[in-house]
Design an enzyme around this catalytic site. Structure first.
Site, PDB file in Angstrom:
ATOM      1  N   HIS A 221     -95.131  17.310 -58.155  1.00 52.21           N
ATOM      2  CA  HIS A 221     -93.791  16.990 -58.624  1.00 52.21           C
ATOM      3  C   HIS A 221     -93.484  17.822 -59.853  1.00 52.21           C
ATOM      4  CE1 HIS A 221     -90.293  14.681 -59.815  1.00 52.21           C
ATOM      5  NE2 HIS A 221     -90.280  14.241 -58.581  1.00 52.21           N
TER       6      HIS A 221
ATOM      7  N   ASP B 220     -92.694  10.560 -51.574  1.00 54.57           N
ATOM      8  CA  ASP B 220     -92.569  10.829 -50.142  1.00 54.57           C
ATOM      9  C   ASP B 220     -93.877  10.672 -49.374  1.00 54.57           C
ATOM     10  OD1 ASP B 220     -89.856  11.426 -50.160  1.00 54.57           O
ATOM     11  OD2 ASP B 220     -90.241  13.455 -50.880  1.00 54.57           O
TER      12      ASP B 220
END
Ligand code: CMC
Length: 435
Positions: free
Chosen positions: A317, A374
């Site tokens: 991320h 996710d």
């Protein structure tokens, strides 16, 4: 006093000195309410002739915002000050949407009014139904979602006048409510089933499940555990400050484009596999490992190899250099839901092994790559019965209140100007056209 947050501590705190040749420039320094600091370069080019270069905006603050706070090093996420863990435990998606859009949790009367407004706008114009006839049944539902949301602007032209507050509230409620219907209809279209109209006696999430899974020939009862899981997933996706799609919504909105068009643009940004499209890519990757019988260790070696061009989807991320707090919540919820539904998904086992292998591998440790939101969400969606290519649509349904909150914030920001980054030109110097 800061007009946007009502707090004192976003005032000038200090200054930075920039030395360029023999000249010095003083740049103001600002601090946010959680102590983040920024050097204000607004007048840098005018005063020095220099611009800053920051591909991917890794160090560039595009705005001051009071919607969402993330501390990526500590793995903290809060909406309007409320920790994501507390919202996930106690709130529902409608209430969280109100919080993001209006800045505070609703009192019972405000909550009821908001719910009522969402109920009232659940249907789409009957003419819009026919739009679906023009899409091939193989169309990706994100393309349909983006096109249909843009299509809403052709029916509700008052949204072109962003100065009118009543119209804006109406646009916000229409969007939040109709997007659900549009999404469910695109699923029905893809599987060749008749559209199921909304049933406004159901909750926001219950109504969506009803439109997705009911068929005219059978009764359908919303499973409260599934409804709860959906609320949770949507809450966890509801905002994430200046991510790619939110920044897109703001960028398009900075040109004074109407809200439907901005959201439609945000949906297309979200679609990409480095952003929201990763939830679909994770499931495809897990499926590939499962179907090919490839060893998890070998697959991890592939994603570490730069020549392979592959990445471990659902990992890493831009902001989190620690476990994504949303992934932690989803992982637990995933176990609960699969238990409740009695689903034994081999992909969950592969995901767990991938996580374990990656988290003990120096490649991932050195780069601070952890599971993101996710990584496990797709396994939950799959258990609910939502097909893989609808996963990113689910992300969009969740992110919608965040996009709206940022669009509204931007519109009332006295600092807002059209977004227009600069560049460093590296092409040929002036040359003459051959005659
Ligand atoms: N698998 C393997 N290597 C990775 C991964 C990954 N998933 N993510 C980053 N890296 C490596 C990357 O190759 C680079 O290595 P090196 O320093 O040797 O060149 C290093 O880690 C830093 O990566 P980056 O691309 O510079 O990081 P970024 O901040 O620009 O990108 C990201 C962030 C999310 C796009 C990236 O981590 C990624 O592609 N992850 C997989 C896709 C994914 O799961 N996206 C969903 C993000 S969360 C939901 C959302 O908000 O959209």
């Amino acid at each position: 006093m800061d007009p946007k947050t009502g707090t004192e501590n976003q005032t000038k705190q200090d200054k930075a000195i920039l030395q360029l040749g023999d000249k010095q420039f003083e740049l103001p320094v600002f601090a946010g309410t959680e102590g983040e600091r920024a050097i204000d370069i607004r007048h840098l080019r005018k005063e020095s002739g220099y611009i800053t270069l920051d591909p991917g905006y890794v160090n560039t603050g595009m705005t001051r915002s009071s919607v969402c706070f993330i501390d990526g090093e500590e793995g903290i996420l809060r909406y309007r000050g409320y920790p994501i863990e507390e919202l996930a435990e106690n709130s529902n998606f409608v209430e969280t949407s109100f919080l993001l859009i209006h800045g505070d949790l609703p009192d019972p009367e405000q909550y009821e009014k908001f719910r009522q407004e969402l109920r009232q706008h659940s249907m789409i114009h009957e003419d819009m139904r026919h739009f679906y006839d023009g899409f091939p049944s193989s169309a990706h539902p994100m393309a349909i979602l983006s096109a249909m949301v843009l299509g809403l602007s052709t029916f509700y032209t008052e949204s072109d006048n962003p100065e009118h507050d009543d119209d804006t509230n109406l646009t916000v409620c229409r969007l939040l409510s109709k997007v659900r219907t549009i999404a469910a209809f695109s699923f029905k279209k893809s599987i060749g089933q008749p559209f199921i109209y909304p049933d406004n006696s159901l909750s926001y999430c219950g109504n969506f499940l009803h439109m997705m899974f009911r068929v005219p020939a059978e009764p359908y009862h919303v499973d409260p555990e599934v409804e709860r899981a959906l609320n949770l997933l949507l809450i966890l996706h509801a905002d994430h400050e200046q991510n790619c799609s939110t920044a897109t919504v703001r960028m398009v909105g900075s040109a004074q484009t109407n809200l439907y068009a901005c959201i439609s643009a945000g949906i297309t940004a979200l679609w990409g596999s480095r952003h929201g499209g990763a939830n679909q890519a994770v499931l495809e990757q897990l499926n590939m490992i499962h179907n090919s019988g490839q060893e998890v260790d070998r697959f991890v070696e592939t994603v570490k190899d730069k020549n392979s061009n592959a990445r471990l989807m659902g990992f890493g991320h831009r902001v989190y250099k620690n476990y994504d707090p949303r992934a932690k919540i989803i992982k637990e919820a995933c176990d609960r839901l699969l238990d409740h539904l009695g689903v034994q998904d081999p992909l969950l086992e592969i995901a767990r092994r991938l996580e374990e292998t990656a988290l003990s591998d120096s490649y991932f440790i050195d780069r601070n790559l952890y599971p993101n939101v996710d990584f496990y969400s797709g396994i939950m969606y799959r258990a609910i019965g939502i097909p893989t290519d609808m996963f990113t649509v689910m992300f969009a349904l969740g992110r919608l209140p965040g996009w709206i909150a940022h669009w509204l914030e931007m519109r009332s920001d006295p600092d807002d100007r059209i977004h227009r980054p600069r560049q460093i030109y590296t092409g040929p110097q002036k040359r003459s056209y051959p005659v």
